[in-house]
Design a protein around this motif. Structure first.
Motif, mmCIF file in Angstrom:
data_model
loop_
_atom_site.group_PDB
_atom_site.id
_atom_site.type_symbol
_atom_site.label_atom_id
_atom_site.label_comp_id
_atom_site.label_asym_id
_atom_site.label_seq_id
_atom_site.Cartn_x
_atom_site.Cartn_y
_atom_site.Cartn_z
ATOM 1 N N ILE A 265 42.559 36.230 36.648
ATOM 2 C CA ILE A 265 41.909 35.013 37.130
ATOM 3 C C ILE A 265 40.406 35.266 37.193
ATOM 4 N N PHE B 230 43.086 34.029 32.130
ATOM 5 C CA PHE B 230 42.986 34.722 30.847
ATOM 6 C C PHE B 230 43.963 35.886 30.840
ATOM 7 N N GLU C 11 35.358 45.837 38.018
ATOM 8 C CA GLU C 11 35.733 44.690 38.856
ATOM 9 C C GLU C 11 36.948 45.091 39.686
ATOM 10 N N GLU D 104 40.004 44.624 42.072
ATOM 11 C CA GLU D 104 40.832 43.445 42.326
ATOM 12 C C GLU D 104 42.171 43.835 42.963
ATOM 13 N N ASP E 204 39.525 45.271 36.676
ATOM 14 C CA ASP E 204 39.407 44.379 35.511
ATOM 15 C C ASP E 204 38.134 44.760 34.743
ATOM 16 N N LYS F 279 37.509 41.876 27.640
ATOM 17 C CA LYS F 279 38.318 42.385 28.747
ATOM 18 C C LYS F 279 39.610 43.027 28.264
ATOM 19 N N THR G 201 37.677 39.156 41.364
ATOM 20 C CA THR G 201 36.893 40.236 41.969
ATOM 21 C C THR G 201 35.847 39.675 42.924
HETATM 22 MG MG MG Z 1 38.122 39.933 37.022
#
Ligand code: MG
Length: 260
Positions: free
Chosen positions: A63, A85, A111, A113, A142, A159, A226
Motif C-alpha cells: 500500500i 501495488f 521503508e 512497515e 519495502d 520496488k 511506511t
Molecule cells: Mg511502502
C-alpha cells in the motif's frame, strides 16, 4: 505464538519459537503453519539454525502513501482510495540477508512497515471479519529505488528488484496491531519512528479493499505503508526494521552481483 521458517542441515522447516535470547529454541511444525498447527520432532537451539523469511507469499500486496506525514515528505497528497501495488515473490529475502543495490539506481530507500501475513484463502472479506484471515504479523522493508519510481510511473520495477522485500524475523500470531511503534534504524541511527495508529487506512480496511479485487492465499503478505522519515541506503549499511511486539529485522546492503 511466534512462527519461524528456518534451515537446518539443508532442510527447510516451519517451526514454533520458544523462549528468548540464548535459551530460545525452535520446534518443527508438520505441514506448515496454515490451518491446524501441529508440532513434532526435536527442538533445536535457535542459534544453530538459519532463519528464513517467515512466509513464502504468492504475492506481496503493498500500500502506497498510507501515512499522511510520509505522503507529505515526498510531496504527495493523501489518497482517498488506497494505492495498491505488487512486489514479486522473488523480491523476498529473510533476516540477515543482503539487500542488493542495483546498478540501475542511484537512490535506494528503506521503508519500515508492518507486514500482515494472510492465514487462509479468502476473497471479498468484510471489514468487520478481516482480522480472522490474518495468521499474524512480521516486520517488512519495502525497499524502493526512488529515482526509478519517479521516472517509471509504474512502480513494479522500482520496488520489485530481487532482495527488495526483507521480511522477518518471525510471525507473531497474538498481537493487536492497531497501535504499534514502527521504526527504522540505519547504522544504529533512528530514521523512522511512527505508529500504526497513524495509518490512514487500517489493516482491516486494507484487507477488505485488497480482497475485494484479488483472492488472497495463505502466506500472502500485505505491506501496510511506511511512516515518515524515509531516506537513502548505501552499500555497506546495516538496516533494521523494528515493529513493537514483534522484533527486529536486520539486513545489510551490498552491491548487486552480475546476473546469472
Ligand atoms: Mg511502502
Amino acid at each position: 505464538m511466534r512462527i519461524v521458517r528456518y534451515c537446518f542441515d539443508s532442510e527447510v522447516s516451519y517451526g514454533v519459537l520458544h523462549g528468548d535470547g540464548d535459551a530460545a529454541e525452535v520446534e518443527p511444525v508438520v505441514d506448515g503453519p496454515y490451518g491446524d498447527l501441529r508440532t513434532a520432532g526435536a527442538r533445536r537451539a535457535l542459534d544453530t539454525v538459519r532463519l528464513l523469511a517467515p512466509a513464502v507469499p504468492s504475492k506481496v500486496v503493498a500500500i502506497g502513501r498510507n501515512y499522511a506525514e510520509h505522503a507529505a515528505e515526498l510531496g504527495n497528497a493523501v489518497p482517498e482510495v488506497p494505492i495498491v501495488f505488487l512486489k514479486p515473490s522473488t523480491s523476498v529475502i529473510g533476516p540477515g540477508d543482503a539487500i542488493e543495490y542495483p546498478a540501475q539506481s542511484r537512490e535506494v530507500h528503506f521503508e519500515a512497515e508492518l507486514a500482515v501475513v494472510i492465514g487462509q484463502r479468502c476473497r471479498a472479506v468484510p471489514v468487520e471479519r478481516a482480522l480472522q484471515v490474518v495468521l499474524g504479523y512480521t516486520c517488512g522493508n519495502d525497499v524502493s529505488a526512488r529515482d526509478l519510481q519517479k521516472s517509471d510511473k509504474q512502480w513494479g520495477r522500482a520496488k520489485g528488484f530481487d532482495t527488495f522485500c526483507p521480511l522477518g524475523p518471525w510471525i507473531e500470531t497474538e498481537l493487536d496491531a492497531a497501535d504499534l511503534a514502527v521504526r527504522c534504524r540505519v547504522g544504529g541511527d533512528l530514521k523512522q519512528d511512527g505508529r500504526t495508529s497513524q495509518m490512514i487506512h487500517s489493516t482491516s480496511q486494507l484487507i477488505a479493499h485488497v480482497s475485494a479485487a484479488m483472492t488472497l492465499l495463505p502466506g500472502d503478505v500485505l505491506l501496510t505503508g511506511t511512516p515518515a522519515g524515509v531516506g537513502p541506503l548505501e552499500v555497506g549499511d546495516e538496516v533494521e526494521v523494528e515493529v513493537e511486539g514483534i522484533g527486529v529485522l536486520h539486513n545489510t546492503v551490498r552491491a548487486a552481483s552480475p546476473g546469472h
